[in-house]
Design an enzyme around this catalytic site. Structure first.
Site, PDB file in Angstrom:
ATOM      1  CG  HIS A 157      70.408 -71.379 137.055  1.00 28.04           C
ATOM      2  ND1 HIS A 157      71.403 -70.983 137.916  1.00 28.04           N
ATOM      3  CD2 HIS A 157      69.933 -70.241 136.492  1.00 28.04           C
ATOM      4  CE1 HIS A 157      71.530 -69.668 137.885  1.00 28.04           C
ATOM      5  NE2 HIS A 157      70.640 -69.185 137.034  1.00 28.04           N
ATOM      6  CG  ASP A 365      72.000 -81.610 139.986  1.00 31.42           C
ATOM      7  OD1 ASP A 365      71.307 -80.629 139.643  1.00 31.42           O
ATOM      8  OD2 ASP A 365      72.170 -81.945 141.169  1.00 31.42           O
TER       9      ASP A 365
END
Length: 458
Positions: A157, A365
């Site tokens: 993730h 991110d």
């Protein structure tokens, strides 16, 4: 249909209202197969023995939840030490913040072995296993060593950094070799997939044997990019609910004379918060027409406050906000409203809808779902503008946002000014394209694509 077994660091009950889109999407698939969700309970046993933990099973409708306790020593080494003290900073390109004490690695390996030992007796021969995130990279290798022959997929993730950064991790060869115990490895972006390919070819002399297929260590792994999305219909339902509507009306009323910008983040050094605040200060300096007109509402939810790096960024952020408010604020206007606490998820759609600009500017991110939630919350007739870091995984998909380099303070300020001045027709066109992407590639698409790819791996 094979039963789905989901394994994650933290167990989530998909029935609970606080469950996020990921839990809901996985929960739907688990319900269809009568699946099993296995993970840490969140309980730390102060006097427990390392490598041991009580496993408790209970039902959530047709889904079986299996939650495992951890002792204090295991939690500190595996979770705080290696996962969040080594892998998190390095995977976010912050070698300077990594804690490389050797005891952390042994604790990380011990807990992954514990997970495998507790999970193995619960598995059925035709189960399909989906393991999530950096906490559990070696879990498949542990299961294989115990004789598990099931199909196992892994999804990361967070970002995967380039070869040169990965190679700075002590025992990086062991860590990356563990990925070859999986049948399928999924990443958030094509950039992450490319970094994986470069690493395994340079460090493991891996051979490309097909599209996205790599062979090394006498194993073949399929790798691909599977960008995660949001549950857009559920988010819209949340936006129509009473608390969201009240938040929208209250915010519009309170800021009726202001242009409102918003940032919603965990207080983390990867999110680029000091750079964002400086860019807003630069906006007020270089474009004085925004004084007494624009207000930045920055929500920074507390995160790991007992870690020095996090307390440092909190103090820096408070100092920056104070300086800008002191230099530019007036009796009837405060440039920055800084909120150091979490805001209830049920209020966020209304808050997003009331804002003219969203600043989603992380330094690095994996994806960043705030960007997608902001798009979903907008009124198509008069939408706000998304200012998005090019270093967020979402930037690969959301090309109609205003993409910025968060390290470039003047450039980010210019982009914010452009967002505030953007004509309605351009805002509508950009939003329509962004919304189409967010709706098409939602969390259900992500879940279905990954599981289909795993089922089809030979």
């Amino acid at each position: 249909m094979s039963r789905l077994v989901v394994v994650s660091n933290r167990l989530a009950d998909p029935r609970k209202p606080a469950a996020g889109g990921l839990a809901v999407a996985l929960g739907e698939t688990l319900k269809k197969t009568g699946g099993l969700w296995f993970g840490w309970s969140g309980t730390v046993v102060k006097d427990g023995a390392p490598g041991e933990g009580e496993l408790r099973m209970h039902q959530a409708g047709p889904v079986t939840l299996a939650e495992l306790d951890l002792c204090q020593e295991d939690h500190d080494a595996y979770y705080r030490g290696y996962a969040n003290g080594v892998l998190w900073p390095i995977f976010h390109y912050r070698l300077d913040l990594a804690s490389l004490e050797s005891g952390y690695l042994s604790g990380y390996r011990r807990v992954n072995h514990l997970f495998a030992r507790k999970l193995m007796p619960l598995l059925k021969p035709d189960d399909m296993i989906w393991i999530h995130d950096y906490h559990l990279i070696p879990l498949a290798a542990e299961l294989r060593a115990m004789g598990c022959g099931n199909k196992i997929g892994f999804f990361l993730h967070i970002p995967l950094p380039p070869q040169q950064i990965l190679a700075a991790i002590p025992s990086h060869e062991w860590l990356m070799r563990a990925l070859f115990a999986y049948d399928l490895v999924g990443f958030q972006s094509e950039a992450d997939l490319l970094n994986f390919a470069h690493y395994v070819k340079a460090e493991a002399t891996a051979e490309t044997v097909g599209v996205g297929q790599f062979r090394a260590f006498n194993s073949t792994v399929q790798a691909g990019a599977f960008p995660i999305g949001i549950d857009i219909d559920d988010f819209h339902r949340l936006g129509r609910a009473r608390e969201s509507q009240e938040t929208y009306e209250t915010t519009c009323r309170e800021y009726s004379r202001r242009r409102l910008l918003i940032g919603v983040d965990r207080l983390d050094y990867s999110k680029g918060l000091p750079q964002r605040i400086r860019a807003f200060g630069e906006l007020l300096k270089e474009y004085p027409e925004n004084r007494h007109s624009a207000t930045l509402l920055q929500i920074a939810a507390p995160s790991r406050e007992d870690v020095d790096a996090y307390s440092d960024i909190q103090h820096e952020l408070e100092s920056l906000c104070g300086a800008i408010n002191g230099n530019y604020g007036d009796l009837d206007w405060m440039p920055i409203r800084y909120i150091h606490r979490a805001v209830a998820r049920r209020r966020l759609p209304g808050l997003y809808q009331a804002c003219d600009v969203a600043l989603v500017t992380p330094l690095r991110d994996g994806m960043n779902l705030v960007a997608k939630e902001f798009i979903a919350a907008q009124d198509a007739a008069d939408p706000g503008v998304l200012v998005l870091s090019r270093f967020a995984g979402a930037a690969e998909q959301l090309k109609e946002a205003l993409l910025v380099n968060p390290y470039d303070i003047p450039g980010t300020a210019q982009a914010i000014q452009r967002a505030l001045q953007m004509p309605l027709a351009e805002r509508q066109a950009r939003h329509a394209a962004l919304l189409e992407n967010v709706r098409k590639y939602d969390v259900h698409w992500w879940c279905g694509q990954f599981l289909e790819a795993l089922a089809n791996v030979r």
